[in-house]
Design a protein around this motif. Structure first.
Motif, PDB file in Angstrom:
ATOM      1  N   UNK A  58     -54.781  39.156  85.858  1.00  8.35           N
ATOM      2  CA  UNK A  58     -55.004  37.959  85.043  1.00  8.35           C
ATOM      3  C   UNK A  58     -53.914  36.913  85.288  1.00  8.35           C
ATOM      4  N   UNK A  59     -54.292  35.674  85.204  1.00  6.38           N
ATOM      5  CA  UNK A  59     -53.355  34.578  85.387  1.00  6.38           C
ATOM      6  C   UNK A  59     -52.900  34.121  84.007  1.00  6.38           C
ATOM      7  N   UNK A  60     -51.592  33.920  83.838  1.00  9.75           N
ATOM      8  CA  UNK A  60     -51.043  33.481  82.564  1.00  9.75           C
ATOM      9  C   UNK A  60     -50.307  32.167  82.766  1.00  9.75           C
ATOM     10  N   UNK A  61     -50.301  31.361  81.741  1.00 12.70           N
ATOM     11  CA  UNK A  61     -49.527  30.131  81.797  1.00 12.70           C
ATOM     12  C   UNK A  61     -48.159  30.423  81.207  1.00 12.70           C
ATOM     13  N   UNK A  62     -47.102  29.940  81.843  1.00  9.10           N
ATOM     14  CA  UNK A  62     -45.757  30.164  81.342  1.00  9.10           C
ATOM     15  C   UNK A  62     -44.796  30.359  82.485  1.00  9.10           C
ATOM     16  N   UNK A  63     -43.641  30.907  82.163  1.00 10.54           N
ATOM     17  CA  UNK A  63     -42.618  31.156  83.174  1.00 10.54           C
ATOM     18  C   UNK A  63     -41.867  32.425  82.793  1.00 10.54           C
ATOM     19  N   UNK A  64     -41.436  33.192  83.784  1.00 13.68           N
ATOM     20  CA  UNK A  64     -40.661  34.390  83.479  1.00 13.68           C
ATOM     21  C   UNK A  64     -39.342  34.018  82.796  1.00 13.68           C
ATOM     22  N   UNK A  65     -38.919  34.841  81.841  1.00 13.65           N
ATOM     23  CA  UNK A  65     -37.661  34.601  81.138  1.00 13.65           C
ATOM     24  C   UNK A  65     -37.092  35.927  80.659  1.00 13.65           C
ATOM     25  N   UNK A  66     -35.789  35.907  80.372  1.00 14.53           N
ATOM     26  CA  UNK A  66     -35.105  37.098  79.880  1.00 14.53           C
ATOM     27  C   UNK A  66     -34.056  36.685  78.862  1.00 14.53           C
ATOM     28  N   UNK A  67     -33.685  37.632  77.992  1.00 13.79           N
ATOM     29  CA  UNK A  67     -32.607  37.415  77.035  1.00 13.79           C
ATOM     30  C   UNK A  67     -31.333  38.006  77.625  1.00 13.79           C
ATOM     31  N   UNK A  68     -30.240  37.287  77.469  1.00 20.81           N
ATOM     32  CA  UNK A  68     -28.947  37.723  77.971  1.00 20.81           C
ATOM     33  C   UNK A  68     -27.960  37.804  76.824  1.00 20.81           C
ATOM     34  N   UNK A  69     -27.184  38.857  76.812  1.00 24.94           N
ATOM     35  CA  UNK A  69     -26.102  39.019  75.845  1.00 24.94           C
ATOM     36  C   UNK A  69     -24.813  39.000  76.652  1.00 24.94           C
ATOM     37  N   UNK A 126     -19.409  37.213  71.351  1.00 23.18           N
ATOM     38  CA  UNK A 126     -20.740  37.600  71.835  1.00 23.18           C
ATOM     39  C   UNK A 126     -21.701  36.435  71.705  1.00 23.18           C
ATOM     40  N   UNK A 127     -22.407  36.156  72.805  1.00 21.92           N
ATOM     41  CA  UNK A 127     -23.454  35.132  72.844  1.00 21.92           C
ATOM     42  C   UNK A 127     -24.774  35.807  73.161  1.00 21.92           C
ATOM     43  N   UNK A 128     -25.857  35.314  72.573  1.00 24.12           N
ATOM     44  CA  UNK A 128     -27.200  35.738  72.943  1.00 24.12           C
ATOM     45  C   UNK A 128     -27.978  34.473  73.277  1.00 24.12           C
ATOM     46  N   UNK A 129     -28.553  34.437  74.477  1.00 23.09           N
ATOM     47  CA  UNK A 129     -29.289  33.251  74.907  1.00 23.09           C
ATOM     48  C   UNK A 129     -30.416  33.659  75.842  1.00 23.09           C
ATOM     49  N   UNK A 130     -31.350  32.752  76.042  1.00 27.12           N
ATOM     50  CA  UNK A 130     -32.527  32.996  76.871  1.00 27.12           C
ATOM     51  C   UNK A 130     -32.507  32.041  78.062  1.00 27.12           C
TER      52      UNK A 130
END
Length: 165
Positions: A35-46, A91-95
């Protein structure tokens, strides 16, 4: 006559493109493959670590900032800032956008900036430092959803500050 033709042509073209866009996003893997999805790959970083002086003593009240630094254009954009706790920890949490393996895109512009803003308090005056974040040392801390979210990653960056002369 030309105006009527353009309106008719635009209506037909809009209908065709709408159907095309809808058919590209259908979720029927058995019939159409993946299936095709709209969006972009992303990850959370600590991003976490400890700020110490040269003797290894934790330093409280040091401002740690995440900033996007673009040297060619001379721009600096602040993402977030926090002070170290009594144990010298931060500590930082960001995407961030990433590839499908969790490697962040555009990460070469993100820097950790460490500044002593309280003067003589908390162990003396320290020189500021700017560090590159080593995303190759990121440890996977959580799984993704096997779609666009690639998971959670932890990076530990400890900082030793030098005292001002």
């Amino acid at each position: 006559m030309k105006v009527r033709f353009n309106r008719w042509y635009n209506a037909v073209l809009t209908a065709l493109l709408s159907m095309l866009g809808f058919s590209c996003s259908l979720d029927e893997p058995e019939e159409y493959g993946t299936p095709v999805e709209y969006g972009a790959p992303h990850a959370d970083y600590i991003l976490k670590g400890t700020v110490t002086d040269e003797a290894g003593t934790p330093v409280q009240g040091i401002k740690t900032s995440l900033k996007e630094v673009y040297k060619d254009e001379g721009h600096i954009y602040g993402m977030d800032s926090i002070l170290t706790n009594p144990s010298g920890n931060y500590q930082f949490t960001y995407r961030l956008g990433s590839d499908f393996y969790g490697k962040p895109l555009g990460s070469e512009h993100i820097k950790l900036i460490v500044e002593d803003i309280d003067g003589e308090a908390n162990g003396g005056e320290f020189l500021s430092d700017t560090l590159d974040i080593d995303y190759d040392k990121a440890v996977k801390a959580g799984e993704g959803d096997h779609h666009w979210y690639t998971g959670k990653f932890e990076i530990t960056t400890d900082v030793k500050l030098k005292k001002k002369p």
